[in-house]
Design an enzyme around this catalytic site. Sequence first.
Site, PDB file in Angstrom:
ATOM      1  N   PRO A  87       0.875  -1.241  -0.019  1.00  0.00           N
ATOM      2  CA  PRO A  87      -0.042   0.015   0.052  1.00  0.00           C
ATOM      3  C   PRO A  87       0.736   1.260  -0.083  1.00  0.00           C
ATOM      4  CG  PRO A  87      -0.552  -1.503   1.782  1.00  0.00           C
ATOM      5  CD  PRO A  87       0.597  -1.890   1.318  1.00  0.00           C
ATOM      6  N   VAL A  88       0.512   2.181  -0.820  1.00  0.00           N
ATOM      7  CA  VAL A  88       1.199   3.446  -0.883  1.00  0.00           C
ATOM      8  C   VAL A  88       1.006   4.301   0.081  1.00  0.00           C
ATOM      9  CG1 VAL A  88       1.582   5.476  -2.460  1.00  0.00           C
ATOM     10  CG2 VAL A  88       1.072   3.296  -3.415  1.00  0.00           C
ATOM     11  N   LEU A  92       4.976   1.436   5.070  1.00  0.00           N
ATOM     12  CA  LEU A  92       5.396   0.183   4.604  1.00  0.00           C
ATOM     13  C   LEU A  92       6.578   0.205   3.714  1.00  0.00           C
ATOM     14  CD1 LEU A  92       2.005  -1.724   4.631  1.00  0.00           C
ATOM     15  CD2 LEU A  92       3.829  -1.728   6.493  1.00  0.00           C
ATOM     16  N   GLY A  93       7.270   1.080   3.208  1.00  0.00           N
ATOM     17  CA  GLY A  93       8.184   1.370   2.480  1.00  0.00           C
ATOM     18  C   GLY A  93       8.080   1.127   0.795  1.00  0.00           C
ATOM     19  N   SER A  94       6.664   1.792   0.474  1.00  0.00           N
ATOM     20  CA  SER A  94       6.498   1.430  -1.063  1.00  0.00           C
ATOM     21  C   SER A  94       7.259   2.419  -1.807  1.00  0.00           C
ATOM     22  CB  SER A  94       5.185   1.810  -1.160  1.00  0.00           C
ATOM     23  OG  SER A  94       4.652   3.069  -0.850  1.00  0.00           O
ATOM     24  N   ALA A  96      10.540   3.243  -1.201  1.00  0.00           N
ATOM     25  CA  ALA A  96      11.827   2.287  -1.283  1.00  0.00           C
ATOM     26  C   ALA A  96      11.761   1.246  -2.160  1.00  0.00           C
ATOM     27  CB  ALA A  96      12.321   1.887   0.196  1.00  0.00           C
ATOM     28  N   ASP A 138      14.689   2.429   5.213  1.00  0.00           N
ATOM     29  CA  ASP A 138      13.934   1.751   4.145  1.00  0.00           C
ATOM     30  C   ASP A 138      14.639   1.235   2.911  1.00  0.00           C
ATOM     31  OD1 ASP A 138      12.025   2.742   5.841  1.00  0.00           O
ATOM     32  OD2 ASP A 138      10.603   3.363   4.024  1.00  0.00           O
TER      33      ASP A 138
HETATM   34  O1  PMV Z   1       6.657   5.903   8.281  1.00  0.00           O
HETATM   35  P1  PMV Z   1       7.922   5.375   7.904  1.00  0.00           P
HETATM   36  O2  PMV Z   1       8.163   4.202   7.142  1.00  0.00           O
HETATM   37  O3  PMV Z   1       8.443   6.568   6.817  1.00  0.00           O
HETATM   38  O4  PMV Z   1       9.003   5.321   8.958  1.00  0.00           O
HETATM   39  C1  PMV Z   1       9.330   6.506   9.856  1.00  0.00           C
HETATM   40  C2  PMV Z   1      10.500   6.264  10.752  1.00  0.00           C
HETATM   41  C3  PMV Z   1      10.712   7.421  11.555  1.00  0.00           C
HETATM   42  O5  PMV Z   1      11.542   7.000  12.687  1.00  0.00           O
HETATM   43  C4  PMV Z   1       9.574   8.041  12.388  1.00  0.00           C
HETATM   44  C5  PMV Z   1      11.268   8.592  10.709  1.00  0.00           C
HETATM   45  C6  PMV Z   1      12.868   8.173  10.133  1.00  0.00           C
HETATM   46  O6  PMV Z   1      13.074   8.635   9.142  1.00  0.00           O
HETATM   47  O7  PMV Z   1      13.336   7.085  10.684  1.00  0.00           O
END
Ligand code: PMV
Length: 301
Positions: A87-88, A92-94, A96, A138
């Site tokens: 899911p975008v 969940l790293g979509s 990356a 990510d």
């Molecule tokens: O929501 P995501 O997967 O972009 O994760 C953010 C994680 C944080 O620790 C809040 C920010 C970061 O850049 O590490």
Amino acid sequence: MIICSAPGKVYLFGEHAVVYGEPAICCAVDIRTRVSVAPADSITISSSLGTTGIDFETHPYVSAVVERFQDISSLEGVSISIESEIPVGSGLGSSAAVTIATIKALDALLGTDLELDDVARTGHEVEQRIQGAASQTDTYVCTMGGVVMIPQRKGLDLIDCGIVIGNTNIFSSTKELVANVAELNESFPDVIGPVLSSIGKMSVTGEELVNAKDYVSVGKLMNINQGLLDAIGVGCSELSSFTYAARNSGAYGAKITGAGGGGCMVAIAPHERVDGVAAAIAIAGGEVVVTKATDIGVRVE
Ligand code: PMV
């Protein structure tokens, strides 16, 4: 034609604290983005969003990757097609996954022979260009796969239990949430500082527990981590409701994954409890993804 795929990721421990130099543990999960590339006369990029050329509105990450390869090779035309199970915009790293899979696919097509470290580094540079700022987490986890301790980049044992993700489908801005935590930390440094360092200690303890396959204890620590994420203001009622639904139906533990404020939560559960946990999160209103950890990072299919 060449097809490459790359996985999504969840945080078992440590989001937000990692911004302050504390360790975090991330896990690549078996939901993947697939990118196919084939030689062509011009550049086309197709996805569920439509078909474009280089277009930073519709396909910013893939466009930036193509421009990168135009700098290092004689790329003039290519047809790129994207399909994704991730899911975008839900943490969940979509972004990356599409970036890394495209880099690997163009690398294979053009014979540029990038090492995996180069793939991860190029992916991080692309994310920085598009997002302004991006952590390496990510792109690194998605390239390498497996369970990884950040920032040490240390590989842990793969977790062997069910992983159930509940998506609130509520948009949340990572940048805004990180800024909110910074503000809270400035207002109450003596209170928030120890909370962030406690989260870091959970990653250190979590490392041993993951490697010992003690998922009951990993789950307990995830629940504590969730309490501290709530304490720093990145929860929301939907995320709380899904985490309680998961715990009450037999998950080892459940917490926010990523920035919070919306986005997704993650539960780990014994294999035989996965269906019950998934049903409970769905009844609570979550869009459910049932998956598992994967040690397969980016790869040519
Ligand atoms: O929501 P995501 O997967 O972009 O994760 C953010 C994680 C944080 O620790 C809040 C920010 C970061 O850049 O590490």
